[in-house]
Write an enzyme that holds these catalytic residues in place. Structure first.
Site: not given
Lengths: 320, 277
Positions: B56-59
């Site tokens: 997920v782009e939040g890491g």
């Protein structure tokens, strides 16, 4: 920044003072998006009538839209402006489509590119290469609205895009805790390089704790005190966004706010009610409890979910 | 899956999720946004692709949230996941290490170029949309992309108003010429009427299968260009009872599968929100 001993050892101040002292009209202001979003600080910038700000973040969500609508923003540098599940950024749309309350300049990239531009600034570099944005209309059209160039790598000959570094004047985020000297700790989500790219940072925190607590858990110190100009003790300062371990996103409130933003009249009512209508975050939370009940607020708090404590070890030095 | 397990009791949104899920392979490193892509990847992981890693782009890596995440920044994504940061995800993207990503858009053309930036002129837009988010890097740097969007003539256009996320650009070789990841590009588009793929030679989108109750001619009418149809076109494989049951359990609040109803529920205390209203 010249500071006295006292200022170095006690950076705690209230939000009014921090915003007044560290945000000047015309500044480029970095705000952490969503998790750790400094919503209380944004409300205070609006209350103080800041003007001509350039607002930047990889993504500008609820708080970004709120600020654009208030008229204190003349430019955004970002990769995304929307509120995902609950809708479009209505204030941003009004500004771009109709010039209400004022026209804004939009310098846009992809969200990840903002990180890279911040990293370049954090390293003190003037630019960073990137392998995306090639071939898109970000590169091919409207060159005046953003500042990058296609280039060839001088070593490999690969095609890259060169993006300028992005160094905001001041950064805000809503973290879990800090000590009075401004050593800030977060957990649960990565912190962006935007904070390191800033000249100075205002850390708004859920809790202030003893320096000893911070020092006993060194990995979690994501921002050392030399970057931090002020520590603001502001519980619930991220509402309606989330702060890990403290409260979840308040979807109901965020949905109602987004819905209010969809018309200029109700947006202005929202400002009068939730921003200008309260003195500070304490009053804001009191208003919330009065309208929706204390239980609703409590419901946003997660159950505890601990890991086993890690052992950093204590090293006596007597190993010979 | 045995034929007898198929069901007719499903909504189109659920079928789209099932189609998306079937495009994921075991072992894929996949970047996933919230909504239908998250449901699709979770379904794939619980069925044919147990070794799928969701990024997920939040890491967050390999997240196993306690409820379906309502946003890429959802609190539930972190506990149980490997939490890095957005920057490390930018890294695996730039390096071309991600196998697959999901994207959508307001407009698409026959080469799979997508627009999520503006409707109308960029400098004087009719509708200003949210912009790239992660879509441009995902479409530029993932080995393959899965496009999910509703089928409407005004969305399937001759020329998109702005290329936010490059597909095959102007045709064969154009991506490589531009410097994008060699051999990459959109592999499929799933709409609420059918499944489309891209011709190996021409890189043009063609209809591969039509959903039950949709007709080929009806689909062609919802596309602005002269849509190619596979000579082997057939009905989309129906979802199974098990798949639908799993999805309804996963999204038990109906946040994505019954979104309108969910938003109405969020609005139930509307009268308390603003003074004098």
């Amino acid at each position: 920044m010249e500071m006295t001993d006292e200022e170095i050892n006690d950076k705690i101040m209230d939000m009014k003072e921090a915003v007044d002292k560290f945000v000047d009209d015309g500044d480029t202001v970095f705000i952490q998006w969503q998790s750790f979003a400094p919503i209380a600080a944004e409300h205070e910038m609006i209350r103080q009538g800041k003007e001509d700000l350039t607002l930047t973040s990889a993504s500008l969500a609820h708080g970004g839209d709120l600020m654009v609508g208030s008229g204190c923003v003349s430019k955004v540098i970002t990769g995304y402006l929307g509120v995902e599940l609950v809708g479009l950024s209505h204030c941003f749309r009004r500004a771009v489509e109709e010039g209400i309350p004022q026209e804004i300049e939009v310098e846009e990239y992809a969200n990840f590119n903002i990180q890279m531009m911040n990293l370049a600034a954090a390293l003190g570099f003037p630019f960073t290469p990137s392998k995306n944005l090639l071939a898109s209309d970000y590169l091919r059209k409207y060159p005046d609205t953003r500042r990058f160039k296609e280039a060839e790598c001088p070593f490999s000959g690969e095609k890259v895009v060169l993006l300028p570094s992005l160094a905001p004047d001041v950064g805000f985020f809503q973290a879990q805790r800090a000590d009075a000297r401004g050593n800030v700790q977060t957990w649960g989500a990565g912190i962006e390089f935007g904070l390191f790219a800033c000249d100075k940072v205002v850390a708004c925190v859920e809790e202030i704790c003893e320096e000893e607590v911070i020092r006993r858990d060194p990995d979690r110190t994501i921002l050392p005190n030399h970057k931090v100009a002020a520590v603001v003790h502001e519980p619930w300062g991220g509402h309606p966004e989330n702060v890990y371990g403290y409260y979840d996103i308040d979807w109901m409130w965020k949905y109602l706010a987004t819905d209010a933003f969809s018309e200029l009249e109700t947006y202005e009512k929202f400002l009068d009610d939730w921003v200008y209508g309260v003195e500070d975050r304490t009053e804001y939370i009191e208003q919330y409890v009065k309208r929706f009940g204390y239980e609703r607020l409590e419901k946003l708090k997660p159950e505890s979910y601990y890991s086993t404590p890690v052992n950093y070890g204590y090293y006596s030095g007597e190993i010979f | 899956m045995a034929e007898g397990d198929y069901t007719d009791d499903y909504e189109l949104r659920e079928l789209m999720v099932v189609c998306g899920s079937r495009e994921l392979r075991d072992g894929d490193l996949a970047i996933i946004g919230t909504g239908l892509p998250f449901l699709a990847s979770t379904l794939a992981k619980r069925s044919h692709a147990p070794n799928l890693t969701i990024v997920v782009e939040g890491g967050q890596y390999d997240a196993d949230p306690s409820h379906v995440p309502y946003t890429v920044g959802d609190s539930a994504l972190t506990p149980g996941a490997g939490q890095t940061d957005m920057f490390s995800v930018a890294g695996v993207l730039q390096r071309g290490e991600l196998d697959v990503g999901f994207i959508g858009g307001a407009q698409v053309d026959k080469y799979g170029n997508l627009n999520s930036t503006v409707i109308g002129d960029y400098l004087n837009p009719k509708v200003r949309l949210p912009g790239s988010g992660g879509a441009n890097p995902i479409s530029s740097r993932c080995k393959r992309t899965i496009i999910i969007m509703p089928q409407e003539k005004r969305r399937f256009v001759e020329e998109v108003d702005f290329i936010t996320s490059p597909g095959y650009l102007t045709g064969p070789g154009a991506r490589e010429e531009a410097g994008l990841l060699p051999g990459s590009g959109p592999s499929v588009l799933v709409s609420d009427m059918g499944v489309f793929r891209f011709d190996e030679e021409t890189k043009e989108m063609y209809l591969d299968s039509y959903h039950p109750r949709a007709f080929v001619e009806e689909i062609r009418e919802e596309v602005s260009w002269d849509l190619e149809v596979s000579p082997d076109v057939e009905e989309t494989e129906k979802p199974t009872e098990e798949e639908i049951e799993f999805l309804r359990q996963l999204d038990s609040e109906g946040v994505f599968l019954r979104k309108e109803e969910f938003l109405r529920r969020l609005a139930r205390e509307e009268d308390k929100f603003l003074k004098d209203s």
